[in-house]
Scaffold this active site. Structure first.
Site, PDB file in Angstrom:
ATOM      1  CE1 TYR A  58       9.169  12.375 -39.609  1.00  0.00           C
ATOM      2  CE2 TYR A  58      10.786  14.068 -38.640  1.00  0.00           C
ATOM      3  CZ  TYR A  58       9.602  13.128 -38.448  1.00  0.00           C
ATOM      4  OH  TYR A  58       8.889  13.248 -37.480  1.00  0.00           O
ATOM      5  CD  GLU A 112       5.979  12.295 -42.629  1.00  0.00           C
ATOM      6  OE1 GLU A 112       5.780  13.182 -43.564  1.00  0.00           O
ATOM      7  OE2 GLU A 112       6.045  12.340 -41.409  1.00  0.00           O
ATOM      8  CG  ASP A 161      -1.339 -11.090 -36.930  1.00  0.00           C
ATOM      9  OD1 ASP A 161      -0.350 -11.063 -37.014  1.00  0.00           O
ATOM     10  OD2 ASP A 161      -1.917 -10.264 -36.004  1.00  0.00           O
ATOM     11  CB  THR A 195       5.358  -8.925 -35.296  1.00  0.00           C
ATOM     12  OG1 THR A 195       5.278 -10.054 -34.905  1.00  0.00           O
ATOM     13  CG2 THR A 195       4.226  -7.928 -34.636  1.00  0.00           C
ATOM     14  CE  LYS A 248       4.575 -11.329 -31.402  1.00  0.00           C
ATOM     15  NZ  LYS A 248       4.059 -10.316 -32.112  1.00  0.00           N
ATOM     16  NE  ARG A 282       9.080  -4.700 -29.571  1.00  0.00           N
ATOM     17  CZ  ARG A 282       9.059  -6.095 -28.640  1.00  0.00           C
ATOM     18  NH1 ARG A 282      10.166  -6.422 -28.301  1.00  0.00           N
ATOM     19  NH2 ARG A 282       7.923  -6.404 -28.624  1.00  0.00           N
TER      20      ARG A 282
HETATM   21  N1  DSN Z   1       1.996  -9.501 -27.343  1.00  0.00           N
HETATM   22  C1  DSN Z   1       2.169 -10.554 -28.452  1.00  0.00           C
HETATM   23  C2  DSN Z   1       2.054 -11.784 -27.769  1.00  0.00           C
HETATM   24  O1  DSN Z   1       2.810 -12.060 -26.647  1.00  0.00           O
HETATM   25  O2  DSN Z   1       1.699 -12.659 -28.248  1.00  0.00           O
HETATM   26  C3  DSN Z   1       1.380 -10.485 -29.609  1.00  0.00           C
HETATM   27  O3  DSN Z   1       1.569  -9.344 -30.013  1.00  0.00           O
END
Ligand code: DSN
Length: 485
Positions: A59, A61, A215, A241, A244, A250
């Site tokens: 932990y 925080e 984003d 994120t 990707k 993730r």
């Molecule tokens: N779920 C993702 C996508 O497939 O684009 C975006 O967060």
């Protein structure tokens, strides 16, 4: 009882054969299939190793140096390293940009930005979902049903792409923004195949008195490698994120401006020397407002991924991701199909299947049956998310397995065969889903295609795990997936 609890030091395969077996099956699925989901990637072994580490036990925080728990000397080192690598990956000066690396993923990161900078029911504008936007940018349906928490807690007015060209209509966006006066304009999307005009968005945000949030989740790897336009010059906040095109674990990150505001960015009434107030607000929104303890194993794994985002190999990878997206788009267009915007600047193509009289969910299902994974996707004008008119095809994952343009042309051929089979089944069994499903499930041509797909996929290497070490490798070897069906 002596010593640690019974499974404390066992290997997963011995402790829980059921879970182990499912994970092995998933490895086989990933290795033997063609992965075309634009938001997915295959991360590396070192990232997976860090994710599976003892850091999950801790932990922490708070922020490095100011935690609510003891014992964080190494966790602080990890988080500080991750933050400095994140700024470095995007060439950001730590005097004028900061980053929070604690968001669990992209949706919590975006909600933290809203929580930090908006009051409930403030106005926002994001790209409409059927235009390629993301749920968290404020989606509600055509009949007004609020789908995303963003549209529940804030007043959202979407901007859209031009239905003829598929391109964002910046003039219309400006006109709507000047009427609506949103507190925040959000750019970035999930199914937009073109680059963004951040300068234009900045000018619109300035005129409308709005914060500008990008984003960049889908394109964060391309941005790091300078294979996409750079949002940082123009935006106030950039969220992302990390799993990707960036190819990490993730997780999520929020970049925010800090330090003295440049004169051009001052709002009315602000004086020289005024500083940004984002840092405390963002940090407070992430914790304690929305999240609890940071996922330190994710943060460590992200630090590992960010180390590689600086290498020439990563730059070459991102270039190949784009070249492969162009190659598959061109191939599909040469076969007579319509790609929204007639091509791509980034890692994906958005395929409009309406001219074929086919819905994206049918292609998705047929592809699933032959081990090609892609997703149905709305194209502009669609109302149903379950039976939309298009499909999204992305290249980051298979490019991580070493595929080049010619390989993606071959994938284009496979997809063409899948579409033809879908159409034949519509002819023989009708368009009604339950009849069509029966037809596609028993289709022998699709079984042949499945065999060819597996043969193709297994000829490429796999990052993240050793396929020869798979528990069911010998079982699988010589007996292709398609033949087991
Ligand atoms: N779920 C993702 C996508 O497939 O684009 C975006 O967060």
């Amino acid at each position: 009882m002596e010593g640690v609890f019974p499974e404390g030091l066992k290997r997963l395969r011995d402790a829980d054969a059921e879970v182990f077996g499912i994970i092995e099956d998933e490895k086989v699925r990933q290795w033997t299939g063609i992965e075309l989901i634009a938001s997915e990637n295959f991360t590396s072994s070192p990232v997976i190793e860090a994710l599976g580490s003892c850091l999950t036990n801790k932990y922490s925080e708070g922020q490095p140096g100011a935690r609510y728990y003891g014992g964080n000397e190494h966790i602080d080192r990890i988080e500080n390293l991750c933050k400095s690598r994140a700024l470095d990956a995007y060439r950001l000066d730590p005097a004028s940009w900061g980053v929070n690396v604690q968001p669990y993923s992209g949706s919590p990161a975006n909600f933290a930005v809203y929580t930090a900078l908006l009051n409930p029911h403030d106005r926002i504008m994001g790209l409409d979902l059927p235009s390629g936007g993301h749920l968290t940018h404020g989606y509600y349906t055509a009949n007004g049903k609020k789908i995303s928490a963003t549209s529940i807690f804030f007043e959202s007015l979407a901007y859209k792409v031009n239905p003829e060209t598929g391109l964002i209509d910046y003039d219309k966006l400006q006109e709507r923004a000047l009427d609506f006066r949103p507190k925040m304009i959000i750019c970035g999307g999930s199914a937009y195949p073109r680059d963004w005009d951040y300068k234009r968005l900045y000018e619109i945000a300035q005129k409308a008195g709005s914060y500008l949030l990008c984003d960049m989740a889908h394109i964060s790897g391309l941005v790091a490698a300078e294979e996409a336009a750079q949002p940082f010059e123009y935006c106030d906040i950039v969220s992302t994120t990390t799993h990707k095109s960036l190819r990490g674990p993730r997780a999520g990150m929020i970049f925010y401006r800090k330090g003295a505001k440049p004169t051009a960015r001052m709002s009315k009434g602000e004086k020289e020397g005024v500083t940004y107030d984002f840092e405390d607000k963002i940090n407070f929104a992430v914790f304690p407002a929305l999240q609890g303890g940071p996922h330190n194993h994710q943060i460590a794994a992200l630090a590992v991924a960010l180390k590689y985002a600086k290498t020439p190999e990563f730059k070459a990878y991102q270039k190949q991701v784009r070249a492969n997206a162009r190659a598959i788009g061109k191939k599909l267009m040469s076969l007579g199909y319509k790609m929204v915007t007639d091509g791509t600047d980034n890692h994906l193509v958005l395929w409009d299947l309406k001219p074929q009289g086919l819905t994206g969910n049918k292609l998705e299902k047929a592809c699933d049956l032959c081990h090609i994974t892609l997703n149905k996707n709305a194209v502009v004008g669609d109302v149903s998310a379950l039976a939309p008119g298009g499909a999204r095809v992305g290249t980051p994952a298979m490019t991580s397995r070493g595929l080049k343009e010619a390989d993606f042309e071959q994938i284009g051929e496979f997809l063409h065969r899948a579409v033809q089979i879908c159409l034949e089944v519509q002819e023989s069994h009708g368009k009604l889903l339950k009849d069509w499903n029966r037809g596609i499930e028993e289709n022998t041509k699709l079984k042949e295609l499945a065999h060819d797909v597996v043969k193709f996929s297994t000829s490429f290497e796999m990052p993240g795990f050793d396929v020869k070490a798979l528990a069911n490798y010998s079982d699988f070897n010589g007996k292709l997936h398609g033949e087991k069906n």
